[in-house]
Design a protein around this motif. Sequence first.
Motif, short mmCIF file in Angstrom:
data_model
loop_
_atom_site.label_atom_id
_atom_site.label_comp_id
_atom_site.label_asym_id
_atom_site.label_seq_id
_atom_site.Cartn_x
_atom_site.Cartn_y
_atom_site.Cartn_z
N UNK A 1 47.38 39.23 44.88
CA UNK A 1 48.55 40.10 44.93
C UNK A 1 49.19 40.21 43.55
N UNK A 2 50.12 41.15 43.45
CA UNK A 2 50.95 41.31 42.26
C UNK A 2 52.42 41.26 42.65
N UNK A 3 53.26 40.97 41.68
CA UNK A 3 54.72 41.04 41.81
C UNK A 3 55.29 39.97 42.73
N UNK A 4 54.72 38.76 42.68
CA UNK A 4 55.33 37.60 43.34
C UNK A 4 55.45 36.48 42.31
N UNK A 5 54.36 35.81 42.04
CA UNK A 5 54.35 34.76 41.01
C UNK A 5 53.60 35.30 39.79
N UNK B 1 40.53 56.65 37.47
CA UNK B 1 39.73 57.85 37.71
C UNK B 1 40.61 59.06 38.03
N UNK B 2 41.78 59.12 37.40
CA UNK B 2 42.68 60.24 37.62
C UNK B 2 43.51 60.15 38.88
N UNK B 3 43.34 59.08 39.66
CA UNK B 3 44.09 58.90 40.90
C UNK B 3 45.31 58.00 40.65
N UNK B 4 46.44 58.42 41.16
CA UNK B 4 47.66 57.64 41.00
C UNK B 4 47.60 56.44 41.95
N UNK B 5 47.68 55.24 41.37
CA UNK B 5 47.64 54.02 42.16
C UNK B 5 49.04 53.51 42.52
N UNK B 6 50.01 53.79 41.67
CA UNK B 6 51.36 53.28 41.87
C UNK B 6 51.98 52.93 40.54
N UNK B 7 52.99 52.07 40.57
CA UNK B 7 53.69 51.68 39.35
C UNK B 7 53.23 50.29 38.90
N UNK B 8 52.98 50.18 37.60
CA UNK B 8 52.58 48.91 37.02
C UNK B 8 53.72 47.90 37.16
N UNK B 9 53.44 46.69 37.51
CA UNK B 9 52.27 46.20 38.22
C UNK B 9 52.78 45.65 39.54
N UNK B 10 53.09 46.61 40.42
CA UNK B 10 53.71 46.28 41.69
C UNK B 10 52.66 45.97 42.75
N UNK B 11 53.14 45.44 43.87
CA UNK B 11 52.21 45.00 44.91
C UNK B 11 51.42 46.16 45.51
N UNK B 12 52.09 47.29 45.74
CA UNK B 12 51.41 48.44 46.33
C UNK B 12 50.35 48.98 45.38
N UNK B 13 50.65 48.98 44.07
CA UNK B 13 49.68 49.44 43.09
C UNK B 13 48.40 48.62 43.16
N UNK B 14 48.53 47.30 43.25
CA UNK B 14 47.34 46.46 43.29
C UNK B 14 46.56 46.68 44.59
N UNK B 15 47.26 46.76 45.71
CA UNK B 15 46.57 46.93 47.00
C UNK B 15 45.77 48.23 47.02
N UNK B 16 46.38 49.31 46.53
CA UNK B 16 45.66 50.59 46.52
C UNK B 16 44.50 50.55 45.52
N UNK B 17 44.73 49.97 44.36
CA UNK B 17 43.67 49.88 43.35
C UNK B 17 42.52 49.03 43.85
N UNK B 18 42.82 47.90 44.51
CA UNK B 18 41.75 47.03 45.01
C UNK B 18 40.92 47.77 46.07
N UNK B 19 41.59 48.46 46.98
CA UNK B 19 40.85 49.18 48.03
C UNK B 19 39.97 50.28 47.44
N UNK B 20 40.52 50.99 46.46
CA UNK B 20 39.73 52.07 45.86
C UNK B 20 38.50 51.52 45.13
N UNK B 21 38.68 50.51 44.30
CA UNK B 21 37.58 49.98 43.51
C UNK B 21 36.59 49.19 44.36
#
Length: 632
Positions: A147-151, A49-69
């Motif tokens: 999470x992202x960026x572990x396994x 939705x035009x909001x920067x979530x982070x860098x594909x597909x890092x852990x912070x990106x997923x956490x912010x995207x999950x909270x927003x959605x």
Amino acid sequence: MKTDPKPQPAKFGSLLGVGPGEVPVYSSDYASADKAELPNRQAYHSYVDGLFMGYKWQCVEFARRWLYLSKGYVFDDVPMAYDIFRLHSVRVVADGTRLPLRSFRNGARRWPEPGCLLIWDEGGEFDITGHVAIVSEVFKDRIRCIEQNVENSVWPEGQTYSRELRVTVTQDGGYWIDCSYSDAQILGWVMQTADDAFAEPLVEVDPRLFNLELREVPDDGRADACWLDASNPPEAAYLEMMGGAKLVRDDGDRTKYFVMGETAKKELRRATNELHAMFMRATQYALQDDDLLRKFNLPPVLWPRIRQSWENRRNQMITGRFDFAVSEQGVKAYEYNCDSAACHMECGLVQGKWADHFGCTVGHDAGEDLFEDLVGAWQKVGVKGTLHIMRDRDPEEIYHARYMKAAIEAAGLSCKVIRGLSGLGWDDQGCVVDEDGVRIDTVWKTWAWETAIDQLRAECDAEAENLRLHKTIDRRATAPRLIDVLLRPDVMVYEPLWTLIPSNKAILPILAMLYPNHPYLLDTQFALTGDLARNGYVAKPIVGRCGHNICIYDHNNDLIGETVGQFDDRDQIYQQLFRLPVIDGLHVQVSTFSAAGTYAGAGVRVDRSPIITTLSDLPALRIVEDKELAGG
């Protein structure tokens, strides 16, 4: 008995699974990323939705995207995942309101809840960055997270979580989550709640803990002895430049040193890491806007090369230096020297040797890790063949180059030093070679990029056109020039060409725009504003070195400090006046060093005048427990 082989990582961007909240989890196996689909850094940006979530597909990106959605709110930008643990609020995207966050240390008696953030500290498996996951299910003996960026393997059929971690509940109700990696540590969990029962206290730090103190060791007849090793090339060059073993030029100050508390050091470490990330974002922002890029006064013919350098070599910066004012008034950054920064040897070697000689056992050396961190930075970039260090004939550059050569060789790389340009020549293929005929493919330089650019500005239009076309000119009839080495497309230069952007002070107004009222930044503008004039300001050339051509004005517009130099013809920026603390008549500036983008050490520069220059002294800095400070 055979065990099941470890699942192979899925291709970058592959769907791994979908957990509670119906937010997809993707593979971040960067080794398998398709360069055709992801040709540059911009392609790795994740937006919803035009909001920067982070860098594909890092852990912070997923956490912010999950909270927003799932929740409709996001946490603020953080330099590292572990910094989420110190956030106090989230922002509701719909209306901009803030909701409180509380952090609970691992073992807290308030258990995590589905939807909260699970935070790992930096170190081990999560070295430098830490890690963040979303808690999906909570049990007495285990906890599940997504999470992202572990396994990076696809979840088994029917599984709705990334990992499951064991839990121990103590007799008093403490909830302890066991980390599955022996070399990593879970900090705790962060929840959106106003209830602070069992949460980490929001303690206001005593501002006096940021004050440095000047101390002195007994002379005991040691001051006149030589405490540096003249048989060691870097130290020999330092001895020659300084005229003896000393950190300061005034003999009356030879036994004096500064101390800084652990709280201040931790804040500087955090500031260095966070500001590096902010300068990188501002660099990206500037490179996307031609109008902004013009303010850097760089030849337009270089713009494509700078952008290409940024896209291809974003993570290949070796080291830089931040300059700070640090006192009970706050921690404020003046600038970031990303290109040809100096004073590494004083921080990483000389101040430690000073303490050893004078028997200063107070606290510990503020630069004790710098050398090893530089070694690590060189190991990460993976240079092949011989790396040439190019230095001018300035005495300071001699020991600086030799110190870096020691770090490069400790990283297992082959290294040669080039003194000036007189020994350079051409081979049969039109490539530049050193005096032994070794082709120059990789360079680390003490020369500033701006020196090469000045040479380019002085050349004719035909030279610029050749550069635009990436055309190499065979000049075997004449000796190679600096631009024939540094601006050749087949020569890898450190620091990369893109460091021209964050090192240029035109970046400072952009930072002020992107991060208004940020606690580490000073208000800085391209034009003098009424607010700056009313409160005092500093006029600086956008390109300058050694503290030259700086003017300081107070709130009455009276000139209270000025230096001269060779940059008086450059465009200027105007920065909020934030005075250096004065201790025993000395204006004290703290410098922190980055290696591969993270904090690596600290030192001080002092001067009787309010402007720090290349002639300012560098007494030793020691880190002590807060309780050892006068205000602790």
